[in-house]
Design a protein around this motif. Structure first.
Motif, short mmCIF file in Angstrom:
data_model
loop_
_atom_site.label_atom_id
_atom_site.label_comp_id
_atom_site.label_asym_id
_atom_site.label_seq_id
_atom_site.Cartn_x
_atom_site.Cartn_y
_atom_site.Cartn_z
N CYS A 92 -1.51 3.76 10.32
CA CYS A 92 -1.02 3.19 9.07
C CYS A 92 0.01 4.11 8.43
N HIS A 94 1.37 3.18 5.30
CA HIS A 94 1.46 2.76 3.91
C HIS A 94 0.96 3.87 2.98
N THR A 96 -0.18 3.28 -0.14
CA THR A 96 -1.34 2.77 -0.87
C THR A 96 -1.83 1.49 -0.23
N HIS A 97 -3.05 1.12 -0.59
CA HIS A 97 -3.67 -0.11 -0.13
C HIS A 97 -4.34 -0.78 -1.32
N ASP A 100 -7.64 0.97 -2.50
CA ASP A 100 -7.73 2.43 -2.58
C ASP A 100 -8.45 2.91 -3.83
N ASP A 139 6.09 -6.83 0.57
CA ASP A 139 5.38 -6.27 1.71
C ASP A 139 3.98 -6.86 1.91
N GLU A 142 2.85 -7.72 5.60
CA GLU A 142 2.71 -6.49 6.39
C GLU A 142 1.49 -5.70 5.94
N LEU A 143 1.31 -5.58 4.65
CA LEU A 143 0.19 -4.81 4.12
C LEU A 143 -1.15 -5.45 4.48
N CYS A 146 -2.23 -4.45 7.89
CA CYS A 146 -2.47 -3.02 8.09
C CYS A 146 -3.87 -2.85 8.70
N ASN A 149 -6.70 -2.68 6.23
CA ASN A 149 -7.07 -3.92 5.55
C ASN A 149 -7.77 -4.89 6.48
#
Length: 160
Positions: A92, A94, A96-97, A100, A139, A142-143, A146, A149
């Motif tokens: 990953c 990214h 942030t998620h 988080d 995003d 895409e996020l 991840c 996720n």
């Protein structure tokens, strides 16, 4: 084609109809196909839909209590997806998620969430309206794919 379905909308509608108690055709056939897709596809853009689909029908399968064989397959498929995506978490990139800041929060309506993801996947900028923005952020798609996720969706406590 989207697996054995014509498109994502048909797939999500079938899952939604099973959960709502108004399946089109045999609900177990839809569930079996969804589980089969998850068992064989952990690497495509569609994988998040298979995970969400199996997670969404989990409570219905438990409530219906007619096909323990499919419940066991669903549990096994979600555990395999969880293990696969946990192994990929380090890939990953990214910053942030969404979860988080606290514990994973299951979307209340997984099929509604699948429709949101589809809307974000299908969105394309319109040159006539350059001020339009992608739904749910640029995003979002895409996020949601991840590894962190997808692992969170696969470990959803509301699932089977």
């Amino acid at each position: 084609m989207f697996g054995p379905w014509d498109d994502i909308d048909e797939f999500t509608s079938r899952i939604e109809n099973v959960i709502g108690g108004y399946p089109i055709g045999d609900p177990w056939a839809t569930i079996d196909l969804c589980i089969s897709e998850l068992e064989t596809d952990l690497d495509s853009d569609a994988t998040v839909y298979w995970v969400l689909g199996v997670a969404a029908v989990g409570p219905w399968m438990e409530w219906c209590d007619e096909r323990p064989d499919l419940v066991r397959r669903a549990e096994k498929a979600l555990k395999a997806a969880l293990a696969a995506f946990r192994q990929r978490e380090d890939s990953c990139m990214h910053d942030t998620h969404p979860w988080d800041e606290g514990p994973f929060s299951v979307p209340d309506d997984l099929t509604g969430f699948m429709y949101q993801l589809q809307e974000a996947d299908d969105w394309e900028p319109d040159p006539e309206y350059p001020e339009d923005e992608a739904p749910y952020g640029p995003d979002f798609s895409e996020l949601m794919r991840c590894p962190r996720n997808v692992a969170a969706f696969a470990s959803n406590p509301a699932a089977v």
